[in-house]
Design a protein around this motif. Structure first.
Motif, short mmCIF file in Angstrom:
data_model
loop_
_atom_site.label_atom_id
_atom_site.label_comp_id
_atom_site.label_asym_id
_atom_site.label_seq_id
_atom_site.Cartn_x
_atom_site.Cartn_y
_atom_site.Cartn_z
N LEU A 84 -4.33 6.42 -6.11
CA LEU A 84 -3.58 6.64 -5.09
C LEU A 84 -3.84 7.69 -4.18
O LEU A 84 -4.51 8.74 -4.90
CB LEU A 84 -2.27 6.95 -5.44
N PRO A 85 -3.84 7.57 -3.12
CA PRO A 85 -3.26 6.54 -2.26
C PRO A 85 -4.31 5.22 -2.34
O PRO A 85 -5.57 5.56 -2.07
CB PRO A 85 -3.05 7.12 -0.94
N THR A 86 -3.51 4.01 -2.18
CA THR A 86 -4.44 2.87 -2.03
C THR A 86 -5.41 2.69 -0.83
O THR A 86 -4.76 3.22 0.00
CB THR A 86 -3.87 1.70 -2.23
N ARG A 123 -1.25 -0.30 2.18
CA ARG A 123 0.04 -0.80 1.46
C ARG A 123 -0.41 -1.17 -0.07
O ARG A 123 -1.45 -1.75 0.04
CB ARG A 123 0.58 -1.69 2.16
N LYS A 173 1.62 11.69 -3.64
CA LYS A 173 0.59 11.58 -3.08
C LYS A 173 0.76 10.23 -2.29
O LYS A 173 -0.22 9.81 -1.28
CB LYS A 173 -0.41 10.94 -4.18
N TRP A 174 1.72 9.54 -2.62
CA TRP A 174 1.91 7.96 -1.86
C TRP A 174 3.49 7.83 -1.80
O TRP A 174 3.66 6.76 -2.19
CB TRP A 174 1.20 7.23 -2.98
N GLY A 190 4.46 4.08 -0.93
CA GLY A 190 4.03 3.07 -1.63
C GLY A 190 5.31 2.60 -2.80
O GLY A 190 6.23 2.90 -2.84
#
Length: 276
Positions: free
Chosen positions: A148-150, A154, A182-183, A186
Protein backbone atom coordinates in the motif's frame (compact mmCIF):
# COMPACT_ATOMS: atom_id res chain seq x y z
CA UNK A 1 -10.57 -20.88 16.34
CA UNK A 2 -8.78 -22.85 13.60
CA UNK A 3 -10.34 -22.14 10.20
CA UNK A 4 -8.17 -23.74 7.50
CA UNK A 5 -9.83 -23.16 4.13
CA UNK A 6 -9.56 -26.77 2.98
CA UNK A 7 -11.79 -28.08 5.78
CA UNK A 8 -14.56 -25.55 5.14
CA UNK A 9 -14.53 -25.11 1.34
CA UNK A 10 -17.94 -24.30 -0.08
CA UNK A 11 -19.68 -23.80 3.25
CA UNK A 12 -22.23 -21.07 3.96
CA UNK A 13 -19.48 -18.58 4.81
CA UNK A 14 -17.86 -19.11 1.41
CA UNK A 15 -21.18 -18.62 -0.38
CA UNK A 16 -21.76 -15.27 1.34
CA UNK A 17 -18.13 -14.13 1.05
CA UNK A 18 -17.75 -14.95 -2.62
CA UNK A 19 -21.19 -13.67 -3.62
CA UNK A 20 -20.45 -10.31 -2.01
CA UNK A 21 -16.88 -10.19 -3.32
CA UNK A 22 -18.14 -10.64 -6.89
CA UNK A 23 -20.66 -7.82 -6.51
CA UNK A 24 -18.13 -5.54 -4.81
CA UNK A 25 -15.51 -5.89 -7.55
CA UNK A 26 -18.09 -5.50 -10.31
CA UNK A 27 -19.38 -2.32 -8.66
CA UNK A 28 -15.82 -0.92 -8.67
CA UNK A 29 -15.39 -1.98 -12.30
CA UNK A 30 -18.20 0.33 -13.36
CA UNK A 31 -15.34 2.81 -13.68
CA UNK A 32 -12.69 2.05 -16.32
CA UNK A 33 -9.66 2.75 -14.11
CA UNK A 34 -7.45 -0.22 -13.24
CA UNK A 35 -7.86 -2.10 -9.97
CA UNK A 36 -5.29 -3.94 -7.88
CA UNK A 37 -6.82 -6.94 -6.11
CA UNK A 38 -4.80 -8.33 -3.17
CA UNK A 39 -5.63 -11.53 -1.28
CA UNK A 40 -3.48 -11.69 1.87
CA UNK A 41 -4.47 -15.18 3.08
CA UNK A 42 -5.16 -16.92 -0.21
CA UNK A 43 -5.18 -20.59 0.80
CA UNK A 44 -4.97 -23.22 -1.95
CA UNK A 45 -7.36 -21.43 -4.37
CA UNK A 46 -9.01 -24.66 -5.54
CA UNK A 47 -10.58 -27.35 -3.34
CA UNK A 48 -11.83 -30.87 -3.94
CA UNK A 49 -15.26 -31.15 -2.33
CA UNK A 50 -14.91 -34.92 -2.42
CA UNK A 51 -11.51 -34.82 -0.70
CA UNK A 52 -10.80 -36.09 2.80
CA UNK A 53 -10.63 -32.69 4.48
CA UNK A 54 -13.83 -31.30 2.95
CA UNK A 55 -15.65 -34.59 3.53
CA UNK A 56 -14.60 -34.62 7.19
CA UNK A 57 -16.79 -31.56 7.88
CA UNK A 58 -19.38 -31.98 5.10
CA UNK A 59 -20.05 -28.24 5.25
CA UNK A 60 -20.54 -27.84 1.50
CA UNK A 61 -23.97 -29.45 1.91
CA UNK A 62 -25.12 -26.39 3.87
CA UNK A 63 -23.41 -23.94 1.53
CA UNK A 64 -22.63 -24.29 -2.16
CA UNK A 65 -25.02 -27.23 -2.66
CA UNK A 66 -27.86 -25.19 -1.14
CA UNK A 67 -26.99 -22.25 -3.39
CA UNK A 68 -27.06 -24.51 -6.45
CA UNK A 69 -30.45 -25.92 -5.43
CA UNK A 70 -31.93 -22.44 -5.01
CA UNK A 71 -33.63 -20.86 -8.03
CA UNK A 72 -33.14 -17.19 -7.07
CA UNK A 73 -31.49 -15.39 -10.03
CA UNK A 74 -29.63 -13.08 -7.63
CA UNK A 75 -27.32 -16.03 -6.96
CA UNK A 76 -26.57 -16.62 -10.66
CA UNK A 77 -23.24 -14.76 -10.62
CA UNK A 78 -22.03 -16.82 -7.68
CA UNK A 79 -23.14 -20.08 -9.26
CA UNK A 80 -21.41 -19.12 -12.53
CA UNK A 81 -18.12 -18.54 -10.68
CA UNK A 82 -18.28 -22.02 -9.16
CA UNK A 83 -19.42 -23.60 -12.42
CA UNK A 84 -16.41 -22.08 -14.20
CA UNK A 85 -14.06 -24.53 -12.45
CA UNK A 86 -16.35 -27.54 -12.85
CA UNK A 87 -17.61 -29.89 -15.55
CA UNK A 88 -21.17 -31.11 -15.13
CA UNK A 89 -24.13 -29.79 -13.20
CA UNK A 90 -22.99 -30.65 -9.66
CA UNK A 91 -19.92 -28.87 -8.27
CA UNK A 92 -17.01 -31.22 -7.53
CA UNK A 93 -14.39 -28.48 -7.14
CA UNK A 94 -14.69 -25.22 -5.24
CA UNK A 95 -12.89 -21.99 -6.21
CA UNK A 96 -11.31 -20.05 -3.36
CA UNK A 97 -11.12 -16.26 -3.41
CA UNK A 98 -8.00 -16.14 -5.67
CA UNK A 99 -9.80 -18.13 -8.36
CA UNK A 100 -12.96 -16.03 -8.01
CA UNK A 101 -10.95 -12.81 -8.29
CA UNK A 102 -9.03 -14.14 -11.30
CA UNK A 103 -12.32 -14.70 -13.12
CA UNK A 104 -13.24 -11.03 -12.58
CA UNK A 105 -10.02 -9.53 -13.96
CA UNK A 106 -10.13 -7.08 -16.85
CA UNK A 107 -6.99 -6.55 -18.97
CA UNK A 108 -6.05 -3.45 -16.96
CA UNK A 109 -6.49 -5.08 -13.53
CA UNK A 110 -3.78 -6.62 -11.31
CA UNK A 111 -4.13 -9.64 -9.00
CA UNK A 112 -1.69 -10.38 -6.14
CA UNK A 113 -2.27 -13.45 -3.95
CA UNK A 114 -0.34 -14.52 -0.87
CA UNK A 115 -0.14 -17.66 1.28
CA UNK A 116 2.45 -18.22 4.03
CA UNK A 117 1.71 -21.90 4.74
CA UNK A 118 4.30 -23.76 2.54
CA UNK A 119 2.07 -26.68 1.53
CA UNK A 120 -0.86 -24.40 0.70
CA UNK A 121 1.47 -21.99 -1.14
CA UNK A 122 2.58 -24.81 -3.46
CA UNK A 123 -1.05 -25.72 -4.15
CA UNK A 124 -1.83 -22.03 -4.72
CA UNK A 125 0.89 -21.68 -7.36
CA UNK A 126 -0.42 -24.75 -9.16
CA UNK A 127 -4.02 -23.56 -9.05
CA UNK A 128 -3.16 -20.07 -10.32
CA UNK A 129 -1.01 -21.30 -13.21
CA UNK A 130 -2.42 -19.89 -16.41
CA UNK A 131 -3.76 -16.75 -14.70
CA UNK A 132 -1.95 -13.38 -14.55
CA UNK A 133 -1.81 -13.53 -10.74
CA UNK A 134 1.44 -12.76 -8.90
CA UNK A 135 1.86 -15.33 -6.10
CA UNK A 136 3.71 -14.50 -2.85
CA UNK A 137 4.69 -16.60 0.17
CA UNK A 138 5.05 -13.97 2.91
CA UNK A 139 3.66 -12.93 6.25
CA UNK A 140 0.17 -11.67 5.40
CA UNK A 141 0.27 -8.59 7.62
CA UNK A 142 3.70 -7.52 6.38
CA UNK A 143 2.53 -7.92 2.77
CA UNK A 144 -0.71 -6.03 3.45
CA UNK A 145 1.19 -2.91 4.51
CA UNK A 146 4.08 -3.30 2.05
CA UNK A 147 1.80 -3.19 -1.01
CA UNK A 148 0.00 0.00 0.00
CA UNK A 149 -0.78 2.34 -1.57
CA UNK A 150 -1.50 0.22 -4.64
CA UNK A 151 0.22 1.25 -7.86
CA UNK A 152 -3.07 1.50 -9.73
CA UNK A 153 -4.56 4.00 -7.28
CA UNK A 154 -7.75 2.01 -6.76
CA UNK A 155 -7.86 -1.45 -5.32
CA UNK A 156 -9.26 -4.04 -2.93
CA UNK A 157 -7.44 -5.88 -0.14
CA UNK A 158 -9.09 -9.14 0.99
CA UNK A 159 -8.03 -10.31 4.47
CA UNK A 160 -9.23 -13.85 5.20
CA UNK A 161 -7.10 -15.49 7.94
CA UNK A 162 -7.72 -18.91 9.54
CA UNK A 163 -7.93 -17.36 13.05
CA UNK A 164 -5.48 -19.96 14.35
CA UNK A 165 -3.68 -17.43 16.57
CA UNK A 166 -5.27 -15.97 19.69
CA UNK A 167 -4.05 -12.49 18.72
CA UNK A 168 -5.43 -12.63 15.15
CA UNK A 169 -8.11 -10.00 15.73
CA UNK A 170 -5.62 -7.70 17.49
CA UNK A 171 -3.19 -8.02 14.54
CA UNK A 172 -5.97 -7.23 12.08
CA UNK A 173 -7.02 -4.18 14.09
CA UNK A 174 -3.46 -2.82 14.34
CA UNK A 175 -2.64 -3.51 10.69
CA UNK A 176 -5.91 -1.99 9.49
CA UNK A 177 -5.16 1.19 11.45
CA UNK A 178 -1.72 1.45 9.82
CA UNK A 179 -3.08 0.55 6.38
CA UNK A 180 -5.80 3.19 6.61
CA UNK A 181 -3.21 5.84 7.38
CA UNK A 182 -1.33 4.88 4.19
CA UNK A 183 -4.38 4.30 1.96
CA UNK A 184 -7.42 6.03 3.41
CA UNK A 185 -9.54 5.77 0.25
CA UNK A 186 -8.81 2.07 -0.44
CA UNK A 187 -11.36 -0.74 -0.16
CA UNK A 188 -10.59 -3.43 2.44
CA UNK A 189 -12.59 -6.62 3.04
CA UNK A 190 -12.04 -8.53 6.30
CA UNK A 191 -13.67 -11.94 6.74
CA UNK A 192 -14.35 -13.36 10.20
CA UNK A 193 -16.09 -16.40 11.75
CA UNK A 194 -18.82 -15.90 14.34
CA UNK A 195 -19.26 -17.94 17.54
CA UNK A 196 -20.88 -15.72 20.15
CA UNK A 197 -22.19 -12.18 20.02
CA UNK A 198 -20.44 -10.87 23.16
CA UNK A 199 -16.93 -11.65 21.88
CA UNK A 200 -17.76 -10.26 18.46
CA UNK A 201 -19.18 -7.06 19.96
CA UNK A 202 -15.92 -6.45 21.85
CA UNK A 203 -13.99 -6.62 18.57
CA UNK A 204 -16.46 -4.28 16.87
CA UNK A 205 -16.00 -1.80 19.72
CA UNK A 206 -12.22 -1.90 19.22
CA UNK A 207 -12.61 -1.36 15.47
CA UNK A 208 -15.05 1.50 16.03
CA UNK A 209 -12.36 3.30 18.01
CA UNK A 210 -10.19 3.43 14.86
CA UNK A 211 -12.54 6.21 13.72
CA UNK A 212 -12.77 5.02 10.09
CA UNK A 213 -15.72 6.78 8.47
CA UNK A 214 -17.07 4.31 5.87
CA UNK A 215 -16.98 1.01 7.74
CA UNK A 216 -19.67 -1.52 6.82
CA UNK A 217 -20.38 -4.54 9.03
CA UNK A 218 -22.12 -7.55 7.44
CA UNK A 219 -23.08 -10.39 9.81
CA UNK A 220 -24.54 -13.79 8.93
CA UNK A 221 -25.82 -15.62 12.01
CA UNK A 222 -27.00 -19.11 11.06
CA UNK A 223 -28.96 -19.90 14.22
CA UNK A 224 -31.78 -17.85 15.73
CA UNK A 225 -30.42 -18.19 19.29
CA UNK A 226 -26.80 -17.68 20.31
CA UNK A 227 -24.84 -20.94 20.44
CA UNK A 228 -21.53 -20.29 22.28
CA UNK A 229 -18.73 -22.73 21.59
CA UNK A 230 -19.76 -23.66 18.05
CA UNK A 231 -19.44 -22.04 14.66
CA UNK A 232 -22.52 -19.86 14.25
CA UNK A 233 -21.86 -18.08 10.96
CA UNK A 234 -19.49 -15.52 9.52
CA UNK A 235 -19.33 -11.98 8.27
CA UNK A 236 -17.39 -9.31 6.47
CA UNK A 237 -16.13 -5.89 7.41
CA UNK A 238 -15.89 -3.70 4.31
CA UNK A 239 -14.08 -0.37 4.45
CA UNK A 240 -15.02 2.17 1.76
CA UNK A 241 -17.60 0.06 -0.12
CA UNK A 242 -18.69 1.77 -3.36
CA UNK A 243 -22.17 3.31 -3.55
CA UNK A 244 -23.29 0.96 -6.34
CA UNK A 245 -22.51 -2.01 -4.09
CA UNK A 246 -24.34 -0.76 -1.00
CA UNK A 247 -27.41 0.24 -3.05
CA UNK A 248 -27.83 -3.30 -4.42
CA UNK A 249 -26.97 -5.09 -1.18
CA UNK A 250 -30.32 -5.62 0.59
CA UNK A 251 -32.01 -7.99 -1.91
CA UNK A 252 -28.82 -10.03 -2.32
CA UNK A 253 -28.47 -10.46 1.44
CA UNK A 254 -32.07 -11.59 1.73
CA UNK A 255 -31.58 -14.11 -1.11
CA UNK A 256 -28.47 -15.50 0.59
CA UNK A 257 -30.15 -15.70 3.99
CA UNK A 258 -33.11 -17.62 2.55
CA UNK A 259 -30.93 -20.03 0.57
CA UNK A 260 -28.60 -20.82 3.49
CA UNK A 261 -30.95 -20.91 6.49
CA UNK A 262 -30.47 -24.21 8.39
CA UNK A 263 -33.46 -26.50 8.89
CA UNK A 264 -35.75 -25.01 11.52
CA UNK A 265 -34.02 -21.61 11.59
CA UNK A 266 -34.69 -18.40 9.72
CA UNK A 267 -31.14 -17.11 10.06
CA UNK A 268 -30.02 -13.49 10.13
CA UNK A 269 -27.98 -11.64 7.50
CA UNK A 270 -27.65 -7.91 8.07
CA UNK A 271 -25.55 -4.95 6.98
CA UNK A 272 -24.98 -1.93 9.21
CA UNK A 273 -22.50 0.92 9.36
CA UNK A 274 -20.08 0.41 12.22
CA UNK A 275 -19.81 4.17 12.55
CA UNK A 276 -22.81 6.37 11.78
Amino acid sequence: MNYRHSFHAGNSADVVKHSLLIELVRALQQKDGALTLIDTHAGCALYDLGGEQAQRTGEAAGGVLRAFADANPLLDSYRAAVQAVNVGAEPRLYPGSPQVLAQLLRPQDVLIVNEKHPEDARALRAAMRGTPAAVHERDAYELWLALLPTRTGRGVVVVDPPYEQTDERARITATLAAAHRKWAHGVTVIWYPLKDRVTHQRWKDALRRLDIAKFLSIEHWLYDADAPGIYNGAGLFIINPPYAFTQALAPLLDALRAALAPEGHRGELTADWLKE
